[in-house]
Design an enzyme around this catalytic site. Structure first.
Site, mmCIF file in Angstrom:
data_model
loop_
_atom_site.group_PDB
_atom_site.id
_atom_site.type_symbol
_atom_site.label_atom_id
_atom_site.label_comp_id
_atom_site.label_asym_id
_atom_site.label_seq_id
_atom_site.Cartn_x
_atom_site.Cartn_y
_atom_site.Cartn_z
ATOM 1 N N CYS A 9 -71.169 -9.456 -120.030
ATOM 2 C CA CYS A 9 -70.080 -8.443 -120.053
ATOM 3 C C CYS A 9 -69.863 -8.274 -118.816
ATOM 4 O O CYS A 9 -68.456 -7.735 -118.659
ATOM 5 C CB CYS A 9 -69.484 -7.977 -121.305
ATOM 6 S SG CYS A 9 -69.894 -7.982 -122.877
ATOM 7 N N HIS A 64 -63.851 -2.780 -119.847
ATOM 8 C CA HIS A 64 -64.322 -4.357 -120.075
ATOM 9 C C HIS A 64 -63.921 -4.306 -121.434
ATOM 10 O O HIS A 64 -63.802 -3.390 -122.163
ATOM 11 C CB HIS A 64 -65.833 -4.412 -119.963
ATOM 12 C CG HIS A 64 -66.337 -5.625 -120.959
ATOM 13 N ND1 HIS A 64 -66.226 -6.593 -121.520
ATOM 14 C CD2 HIS A 64 -67.329 -4.963 -122.575
ATOM 15 C CE1 HIS A 64 -66.798 -6.962 -122.486
ATOM 16 N NE2 HIS A 64 -67.874 -5.881 -122.964
ATOM 17 N N ASN A 120 -63.509 -8.546 -128.414
ATOM 18 C CA ASN A 120 -64.849 -8.444 -127.171
ATOM 19 C C ASN A 120 -65.087 -10.480 -126.398
ATOM 20 O O ASN A 120 -65.550 -10.589 -127.108
ATOM 21 C CB ASN A 120 -65.450 -7.850 -127.425
ATOM 22 C CG ASN A 120 -66.551 -7.989 -125.598
ATOM 23 O OD1 ASN A 120 -66.669 -8.464 -124.836
ATOM 24 N ND2 ASN A 120 -67.577 -7.368 -125.965
HETATM 25 N N1 COA Z 1 -68.019 -3.406 -141.984
HETATM 26 C C1 COA Z 1 -68.414 -2.465 -143.163
HETATM 27 N N2 COA Z 1 -69.351 -1.276 -142.698
HETATM 28 C C2 COA Z 1 -69.672 -1.448 -141.712
HETATM 29 C C3 COA Z 1 -69.573 -2.372 -140.466
HETATM 30 C C4 COA Z 1 -69.069 -3.553 -140.454
HETATM 31 N N3 COA Z 1 -69.062 -4.403 -140.219
HETATM 32 N N4 COA Z 1 -71.119 -2.352 -139.500
HETATM 33 C C5 COA Z 1 -71.639 -1.932 -140.383
HETATM 34 N N5 COA Z 1 -70.962 -0.714 -141.224
HETATM 35 C C6 COA Z 1 -72.115 0.329 -142.098
HETATM 36 C C7 COA Z 1 -73.207 0.516 -141.565
HETATM 37 O O1 COA Z 1 -73.314 -0.094 -142.627
HETATM 38 C C8 COA Z 1 -73.584 2.141 -141.418
HETATM 39 O O2 COA Z 1 -74.039 2.326 -143.169
HETATM 40 P P1 COA Z 1 -74.228 3.196 -143.537
HETATM 41 O O3 COA Z 1 -74.071 4.608 -143.086
HETATM 42 O O4 COA Z 1 -74.476 2.999 -145.045
HETATM 43 O O5 COA Z 1 -75.586 2.644 -143.377
HETATM 44 C C9 COA Z 1 -72.350 2.248 -140.772
HETATM 45 O O6 COA Z 1 -70.815 1.343 -141.403
HETATM 46 C C10 COA Z 1 -72.222 2.878 -139.317
HETATM 47 O O7 COA Z 1 -72.250 1.705 -138.750
HETATM 48 P P2 COA Z 1 -72.882 2.134 -137.189
HETATM 49 O O8 COA Z 1 -73.958 1.050 -136.833
HETATM 50 O O9 COA Z 1 -73.211 3.804 -137.138
HETATM 51 O O10 COA Z 1 -71.432 2.108 -137.035
HETATM 52 P P3 COA Z 1 -71.116 2.017 -135.493
HETATM 53 O O11 COA Z 1 -69.982 3.518 -135.858
HETATM 54 O O12 COA Z 1 -71.506 2.261 -134.570
HETATM 55 O O13 COA Z 1 -70.580 0.992 -135.577
HETATM 56 C C11 COA Z 1 -70.080 -1.100 -133.907
HETATM 57 C C12 COA Z 1 -70.976 -0.454 -135.213
HETATM 58 C C13 COA Z 1 -71.131 -2.640 -133.466
HETATM 59 C C14 COA Z 1 -69.116 -1.212 -133.824
HETATM 60 C C15 COA Z 1 -70.414 -0.163 -133.087
HETATM 61 O O14 COA Z 1 -72.243 0.479 -132.964
HETATM 62 C C16 COA Z 1 -69.818 -0.423 -131.253
HETATM 63 O O15 COA Z 1 -69.555 -1.103 -131.145
HETATM 64 N N6 COA Z 1 -70.971 -0.856 -130.451
HETATM 65 C C17 COA Z 1 -71.146 -1.107 -129.454
HETATM 66 C C18 COA Z 1 -71.162 -2.899 -129.392
HETATM 67 C C19 COA Z 1 -70.340 -3.759 -128.135
HETATM 68 O O16 COA Z 1 -69.582 -3.175 -127.738
HETATM 69 N N7 COA Z 1 -71.037 -5.068 -127.462
HETATM 70 C C20 COA Z 1 -70.682 -5.327 -126.654
HETATM 71 C C21 COA Z 1 -70.834 -4.671 -125.259
HETATM 72 S S1 COA Z 1 -70.722 -5.424 -124.188
#
Ligand code: COA
Length: 331
Positions: A116, A256, A286
Site C-alpha cells: 500500500c 492511504h 482499499n
Molecule cells: N463482518 C462481521 N463481523 C466480523 C467481520 C465481518 N466482515 N470480520 C470480523 N468480524 C467479527 C469478528 O469475528 C469479531 O467477533 P467476536 O467479537 O465475536 O470475536 C468482531 O467482529 C470484531 O473483530 P475484529 O477483528 O476485532 O474487528 P475490527 O474492529 O478489528 O475490524 C478490520 C476488522 C479488518 C476491519 C480491522 O481490523 C482493520 O481494518 N484492520 C486494518 C486492516 C487494513 O487496513 N489492511 C490494509 C492495510 S494497508
C-alpha cells in the site's frame, strides 16, 4: 555543485473498472452485514475488474487520462514506474506491458513493490530522475487488481479490498512548487501480519499451496490496525516537523484509504482540519497502490486542491511499509 531540480505533479488520472461489489453483495458471500462493514471500515462498495482485466489494463487507462489532460502523447514520456502488488504476472514487469499498451516508444520502466506504500515510494523514485536531470517526464502509476488475490470466503479480508488505478505525471519544477520532502520507513518484523505466502520462491505454486489458500491475502487485522494508527501519524509528524510545519498548516491531507477509522485517527492526531482530509474509501475500498492517486483525483474533482496548497500524502502497508510525502500543489 549542480543544483538538483525539484519535481512537480502536472497531471492526475484515475481509472476504476465499471463493475461494483456492494456490502449487500458481500452479505450473500460471507457472514457479514452492511452496518458492520460501514461502521468498522467506512466502505460501502468497491470496484471489481472483469475476468481477463489485469493491473496493466487499469494502469494504461489511468495513464491515458493523464496524457490527455496534459495534451501529451505517449512518445513524450521518458519512464514509466508501476507501483503494484498484483502485477499481471511475475515477468515481464507490468511497466513493460503498459509501455506496449500505451505505445510509448521512448521509455524504460519497472515495477515497484511496497504494497500500500508503493505509490508514494514510486513517486519519490520517479522524482529522483527529475532531480538529477536524467528525465523530463516520468509517469508514476499505482494499480492493483486486489480481487485477483482475495479469498471471497474470508470475511476478514474480502470486505476491505477493491480494484483501481491512478497515475500522475512528474515534470521539472521551475519554482518552489512541487515535491518538498519525504520520509519512508520499512519494518520487516510485521511481515506475517499481512502477506500472500504462496507462489514465490519460498512456496512455489503447487497443488498443496492452492489447497492451503496460500495465493490469497492473509491478514491479522488488529495488528495491522494498531501499527497503522501509530506509525502513519508518527512518520507524518516527523516529516512536518523537520520542514517547519504542523498538521494545522496542511491544506490537503491525502492518506492511504485502508480504513476510515485509521484515516480519522491519523488526521486527528496530526491536527489536520477534518474538512482538509480527502476520503473516498466509501466508494472504492482499499485499492492498495491505487488509493493515493485515486484520492488525489477525488480532491481535484471536489475542487479541494489549488495551486500552492501544502499537501501531505501518507501511507502504510504490508511489509510493514510506511511513507509520507510533503508537496506544494503546482497547478
Ligand atoms: N463482518 C462481521 N463481523 C466480523 C467481520 C465481518 N466482515 N470480520 C470480523 N468480524 C467479527 C469478528 O469475528 C469479531 O467477533 P467476536 O467479537 O465475536 O470475536 C468482531 O467482529 C470484531 O473483530 P475484529 O477483528 O476485532 O474487528 P475490527 O474492529 O478489528 O475490524 C478490520 C476488522 C479488518 C476491519 C480491522 O481490523 C482493520 O481494518 N484492520 C486494518 C486492516 C487494513 O487496513 N489492511 C490494509 C492495510 S494497508
Amino acid at each position: 555543485m549542480k543544483q538538483l531540480t525539484r519535481a512537480k505533479i502536472t497531471g492526475v488520472g484515475a481509472y476504476v473498472p465499471p463493475d461494483t461489489l456492494t456490502n449487500a453483495d458481500l452479505e450473500k458471500l460471507v457472514a457479514t452485514t452492511d452496518e458492520w462493514i460501514l461502521e468498522r471500515t467506512g466502505i460501502r462498495e468497491r470496484h471489481i475488474a472483469a475476468k481477463g482485466v489485469a493491473s496493466s489494463d487499469l494502469a494504461t487507462e489511468a495513464a491515458k487520462v493523464v496524457l490527455n489532460s496534459r495534451g501529451l502523447s505517449p512518445s513524450d514520456l521518458d519512464a514509466i514506474i508501476v507501483a503494484t502488488v498484483t502485477p499481471d504476472m511475475f515477468f515481464p514487469s507490468t511497466a513493460c506491458l503498459v509501455q506496449n499498451k500505451l505505445g510509448a516508444p521512448n521509455v524504460w520502466g519497472f515495477d515497484l513493490s511496497a504494497a500500500c506504500s508503493a505509490f508514494v515510494y514510486a513517486l519519490q523514485t520517479g522524482a529522483q530522475y527529475i532531480a538529477t536531470g536524467a528525465h523530463k517526464r516520468v509517469m508514476v502509476i499505482g494499480a492493483d487488481v486486489m480481487s485477483s488475490i482475495i479469498d471471497y470466503t474470508d470475511r476478514a479480508t474480502c470486505i476491505i479490498f477493491g480494484d483501481g488505478a491512478g497515475a500522475v505525471l512528474l515534470e521539472p519544477s521551475e519554482d518552489e512548487l512541487g515535491l518538498i520532502d519525504f520520509m519512508h520507513v520499512v519494518d520487516g518484523s510485521g511481515g506475517e501480519s499481512l502477506f500472500m505466502p504462496g507462489g514465490g520462491s519460498l512456496n512455489p505454486t503447487s497443488h498443496e499451496t492452492v489447497d492451503r489458500k496460500m495465493h490469497f491475502v492473509h491478514q491479522d487485522g488488529q495488528a495491522v490496525f494498531k501499527f497503522a494508527v501509530r506509525h502513519m501519524a508518527e512518520v507524518c509528524e516527523k516529516l512536518l516537523e523537520r520542514n517547519g510545519f504542523t498538521g494545522k498548516d496542511v491544506d490537503v491531507f491525502i492518506p492511504h484509504q485502508a480504513n476510515l477509522r485509521i484515516i480519522k485517527a491519523t488526521g486527528d492526531r496530526l491536527g489536520v482540519k477534518p474538512e482538509n482530509v480527502i476520503i473516498n474509501i466509501d466508494r472504492y475500498g482499499n485499492t492498495t497502490a491505487g488509493t493515493i492517486p485515486l484520492a488525489m483525483n477525488t480532491a481535484l474533482e471536489e475542487k479541494k486542491l489549488k495551486k500552492g496548497d501544502l499537501v501531505l500524502l501518507a501511507s502504510v502497508g504490508a511489509g510493514y511499509t510506511v511513507g509520507a510525502t510533503l508537496l506544494r500543489w503546482a497547478y
